[in-house]
Scaffold this active site. Structure first.
Site, PDB file in Angstrom:
ATOM      1  N   ARG A  73      50.675  32.419  28.195  1.00  0.00           N
ATOM      2  CA  ARG A  73      48.505  32.757  27.729  1.00  0.00           C
ATOM      3  C   ARG A  73      48.796  31.902  26.338  1.00  0.00           C
ATOM      4  O   ARG A  73      47.454  30.802  26.037  1.00  0.00           O
ATOM      5  CB  ARG A  73      48.131  33.605  28.272  1.00  0.00           C
ATOM      6  CG  ARG A  73      48.613  34.062  29.638  1.00  0.00           C
ATOM      7  CD  ARG A  73      47.529  35.631  30.017  1.00  0.00           C
ATOM      8  NE  ARG A  73      48.660  36.413  29.573  1.00  0.00           N
ATOM      9  CZ  ARG A  73      48.494  37.163  31.293  1.00  0.00           C
ATOM     10  NH1 ARG A  73      48.301  36.757  32.121  1.00  0.00           N
ATOM     11  NH2 ARG A  73      49.467  38.538  30.386  1.00  0.00           N
TER      12      ARG A  73
ATOM     13  N   PHE B 219      44.720  30.896  40.508  1.00  0.00           N
ATOM     14  CA  PHE B 219      45.325  31.881  40.903  1.00  0.00           C
ATOM     15  C   PHE B 219      44.812  33.083  39.602  1.00  0.00           C
ATOM     16  O   PHE B 219      46.211  33.101  39.134  1.00  0.00           O
ATOM     17  CB  PHE B 219      46.283  31.837  41.450  1.00  0.00           C
ATOM     18  CG  PHE B 219      47.292  31.275  42.923  1.00  0.00           C
ATOM     19  CD1 PHE B 219      46.974  31.432  43.845  1.00  0.00           C
ATOM     20  CD2 PHE B 219      47.413  29.376  42.181  1.00  0.00           C
ATOM     21  CE1 PHE B 219      47.268  30.181  44.855  1.00  0.00           C
ATOM     22  CE2 PHE B 219      47.944  28.426  43.257  1.00  0.00           C
ATOM     23  CZ  PHE B 219      47.565  29.034  44.213  1.00  0.00           C
TER      24      PHE B 219
ATOM     25  N   SER C 290      41.833  34.612  44.967  1.00  0.00           N
ATOM     26  CA  SER C 290      41.326  34.909  46.399  1.00  0.00           C
ATOM     27  C   SER C 290      40.826  36.488  46.940  1.00  0.00           C
ATOM     28  O   SER C 290      40.192  36.793  47.467  1.00  0.00           O
ATOM     29  CB  SER C 290      42.476  35.432  47.615  1.00  0.00           C
ATOM     30  OG  SER C 290      43.040  35.663  47.106  1.00  0.00           O
TER      31      SER C 290
ATOM     32  N   ASN D 246      35.649  32.441  45.382  1.00  0.00           N
ATOM     33  CA  ASN D 246      36.631  33.038  46.233  1.00  0.00           C
ATOM     34  C   ASN D 246      37.555  32.532  46.850  1.00  0.00           C
ATOM     35  O   ASN D 246      36.710  32.831  47.985  1.00  0.00           O
ATOM     36  CB  ASN D 246      35.761  34.805  45.774  1.00  0.00           C
ATOM     37  CG  ASN D 246      36.006  35.828  46.838  1.00  0.00           C
ATOM     38  OD1 ASN D 246      35.376  36.551  47.266  1.00  0.00           O
ATOM     39  ND2 ASN D 246      37.341  35.857  46.604  1.00  0.00           N
TER      40      ASN D 246
ATOM     41  N   ASP E  44      49.454  28.946  38.690  1.00  0.00           N
ATOM     42  CA  ASP E  44      49.622  30.777  39.034  1.00  0.00           C
ATOM     43  C   ASP E  44      49.991  31.476  40.602  1.00  0.00           C
ATOM     44  O   ASP E  44      49.345  32.359  39.872  1.00  0.00           O
ATOM     45  CB  ASP E  44      50.259  31.594  37.429  1.00  0.00           C
ATOM     46  CG  ASP E  44      50.532  32.892  37.683  1.00  0.00           C
ATOM     47  OD1 ASP E  44      52.089  32.279  37.281  1.00  0.00           O
ATOM     48  OD2 ASP E  44      50.173  32.934  36.734  1.00  0.00           O
TER      49      ASP E  44
ATOM     50  N   CYS F 255      57.488  32.342  40.754  1.00  0.00           N
ATOM     51  CA  CYS F 255      58.042  33.250  40.272  1.00  0.00           C
ATOM     52  C   CYS F 255      58.495  33.935  41.658  1.00  0.00           C
ATOM     53  O   CYS F 255      59.017  34.531  41.262  1.00  0.00           O
ATOM     54  CB  CYS F 255      57.084  34.614  39.915  1.00  0.00           C
ATOM     55  SG  CYS F 255      55.654  34.664  41.233  1.00  0.00           S
TER      56      CYS F 255
HETATM   57  N1  SAH Z   1      47.637  34.206  36.526  1.00  0.00           N
HETATM   58  C1  SAH Z   1      47.191  35.559  36.758  1.00  0.00           C
HETATM   59  C2  SAH Z   1      48.668  36.123  37.805  1.00  0.00           C
HETATM   60  C3  SAH Z   1      48.043  35.369  38.981  1.00  0.00           C
HETATM   61  S1  SAH Z   1      49.488  36.141  40.278  1.00  0.00           S
HETATM   62  C4  SAH Z   1      47.778  35.983  35.182  1.00  0.00           C
HETATM   63  O1  SAH Z   1      48.024  35.716  34.118  1.00  0.00           O
HETATM   64  O2  SAH Z   1      47.249  37.507  35.736  1.00  0.00           O
HETATM   65  C5  SAH Z   1      48.062  35.316  41.331  1.00  0.00           C
HETATM   66  C6  SAH Z   1      47.010  36.110  42.421  1.00  0.00           C
HETATM   67  O3  SAH Z   1      47.001  35.157  43.132  1.00  0.00           O
HETATM   68  C7  SAH Z   1      47.005  36.657  42.863  1.00  0.00           C
HETATM   69  O4  SAH Z   1      45.688  37.530  42.055  1.00  0.00           O
HETATM   70  C8  SAH Z   1      46.545  36.650  44.170  1.00  0.00           C
HETATM   71  O5  SAH Z   1      45.403  37.411  44.754  1.00  0.00           O
HETATM   72  C9  SAH Z   1      46.046  35.622  44.295  1.00  0.00           C
HETATM   73  N2  SAH Z   1      46.173  34.783  45.009  1.00  0.00           N
HETATM   74  C10 SAH Z   1      47.318  34.897  46.452  1.00  0.00           C
HETATM   75  N3  SAH Z   1      47.413  33.885  46.854  1.00  0.00           N
HETATM   76  C11 SAH Z   1      46.320  32.913  46.744  1.00  0.00           C
HETATM   77  C12 SAH Z   1      45.760  32.022  47.517  1.00  0.00           C
HETATM   78  N4  SAH Z   1      45.958  31.380  49.194  1.00  0.00           N
HETATM   79  N5  SAH Z   1      44.165  31.442  47.217  1.00  0.00           N
HETATM   80  C13 SAH Z   1      43.689  32.112  45.715  1.00  0.00           C
HETATM   81  N6  SAH Z   1      44.327  33.358  45.469  1.00  0.00           N
HETATM   82  C14 SAH Z   1      45.045  33.319  45.955  1.00  0.00           C
END
Ligand code: SAH
Length: 413
Positions: free
Chosen positions: A229, A245, A268, A294, A317, A357
């Site tokens: 970040r 994400f 999501s 969302n 991510d 990850c």
């Molecule tokens: N980049 C973030 C962490 C991401 S973790 C940070 O720095 O804090 C992954 C995230 O993706 C989670 O919040 C999860 O709710 C979301 N997620 C999972 N599948 C998804 C999808 N298909 N579309 C949108 N969001 C999604």
């Protein structure tokens, strides 16, 4: 490794405590030479003493040389996790005090605790405490006890953490299915100290974040992305940013604070987006340049493609797509899909921060997936930086599985 004072077949410790034991198969006698802390069930010739779940066992080679001790996990394929490769070392209160103090003092060296209050204190196998995760969020600790051995010593571990760190409270977030492989039920809740009514406010590189340690993802926050970040800050000024994400807005706060023109977040989870808004405002940043979507990233990226929307900087991510080795192929298709869509949405000279990850996806495979996406996009894409998990998530060289987060910063022309 010497046999110490233990004699050829003795499993009687100097202090008279009788320990159960495992004996390796002759063909596997050398597995501990590389000090990998896992002994799989197939490597064990016999078990003596009927050890209970998580109990400490001595580890003998087939010719009865004592080579160390570990925790026994009768229902797991990883039958023993090595506590110590020193045949003389006792696994007692002092052992845990030494390991926990060592891990904590390492963090004091690598983390600027005046600017960062959210960091990992104990990173399991890589801190020589297999199965134990301890994250610090300001005055609270959040633990995961993911192996039978850590569960066995839970009380001792908690007392030492309380003693060394003196937190207000210690929460458990062992609400993970992997616990069942160790014969344990997923569980969570306050283990020690006083509960927190509210979200916990922490600083990360000076930025403020509210963390839901009781119900957020993992232990509450993706602290493993801290260093990445910070790097993003260098690229965000004046940019139209797409944060896919986005969870509680980690990357978004850094981007906005470093002068991004606009940040679009796709996530999501509605509650994560709500908390992202709070985090942005908590840092004195305006929501007028933030767009929240969302919805599903896969769907929205396609919609943006059809609408011909473009961005200067895109972050991908996603959650772990491969939970096991059997899911690698399917996960690779998912990673390729979003990376291809994202590269196509980049303006000329645009930057992509792309992550995986999934521990089962190697850095080489991840790079290949992104290369395939670049090829199909018909854009010229270069890696300008290779990323990994933050420094408080070290990888012990005898435990390569500890490396799970991979990232590439790519420039697309
Ligand atoms: N980049 C973030 C962490 C991401 S973790 C940070 O720095 O804090 C992954 C995230 O993706 C989670 O919040 C999860 O709710 C979301 N997620 C999972 N599948 C998804 C999808 N298909 N579309 C949108 N969001 C999604």
């Amino acid at each position: 490794m010497g046999m110490g004072n233990f004699g050829k077949t003795s499993s009687i410790r100097k202090n008279g405590v009788h320990l159960s034991s495992v004996t390796l198969k002759q063909s596997r006698d050398k597995i501990l030479n590389r000090k990998h802390p896992w002994i799989f069930s197939g490597a064990i010739e016999k078990v003596e003493g009927n050890p209970s779940n998580g109990e400490t066992v001595q580890i003998f080679t087939s010719n009865k040389t004592l080579v160390g001790s570990g925790s026994f996990s009768p229902s797991s394929q990883i039958r023993v996790r090595v506590w110590s490769f020193d045949p003389e070392e006792k696994i007692d209160v002092d052992f845990f005090k030494r390991k926990i103090s060592l891990a904590n003092s390492l963090r004091e060296k690598i983390i600027d605790t005046s600017k960062t209050h959210a960091y990992r204190i104990i990173n399991a196998e890589s801190d020589e405490l297999p199965g134990l995760i301890v994250d610090r969020y300001a005055d609270y600790l959040v633990c995961q006890f993911l192996s039978a051995g850590t569960e066995f010593f839970k009380k001792i571990i908690l007392e030492i953490l309380d003693d060394i760190i003196k937190p207000f409270g210690i929460y458990e977030r062992s609400d993970l299915e992997v616990r069942t492989k160790e014969g344990l039920q997923p569980t969570q809740g306050l283990l020690k100290g006083i509960p927190t009514e509210n979200l916990v406010e922490v600083r990360e590189n000076g930025f403020k974040f509210l963390v839901d340690i009781k119900a957020g993802h993992k232990t509450g926050f993706y602290i493993d992305q801290r260093d990445n970040r910070l790097l993003l800050s260098e690229f965000a000024k004046g940019k139209n940013v797409l944060n896919c994400f986005s969870y509680t807005g980690g990357f978004s706060v850094y981007a906005l604070a470093s002068g991004a023109e606009k940040v679009t977040q796709i996530e999501s989870s509605f509650s994560a987006l709500e908390l992202a808004n709070k985090n942005i405002e908590l840092n004195g940043l305006s929501l007028t340049t933030v767009e929240n979507i969302n919805d599903d990233v896969f769907k929205v990226l396609r919609k943006f493609r059809d609408e011909r929307r473009t961005f200067d900087l895109i972050i991908l991510d996603p959650p772990k797509f491969a939970e096991s080795a059997s899911q690698i192929q399917q996960a690779a298709r998912g990673y390729k899909d979003i990376n291809l869509l994202a590269i196509k949405l980049l303006n000329p000279g645009g930057i992509l921060f792309t992550f995986s990850c999934s521990g089962h996806i190697s850095p080489e495979l991840f790079q290949k997936i992104v290369a395939d996406a670049a090829l199909d996009s018909e854009r010229e894409v270069k890696i300008i930086k290779q990323l990994t998990q933050s420094s408080d998530h070290p990888v012990a060289l005898n435990f390569p599985e500890g490396l799970y987060l991979k990232g590439l910063v790519c420039l697309a022309n």
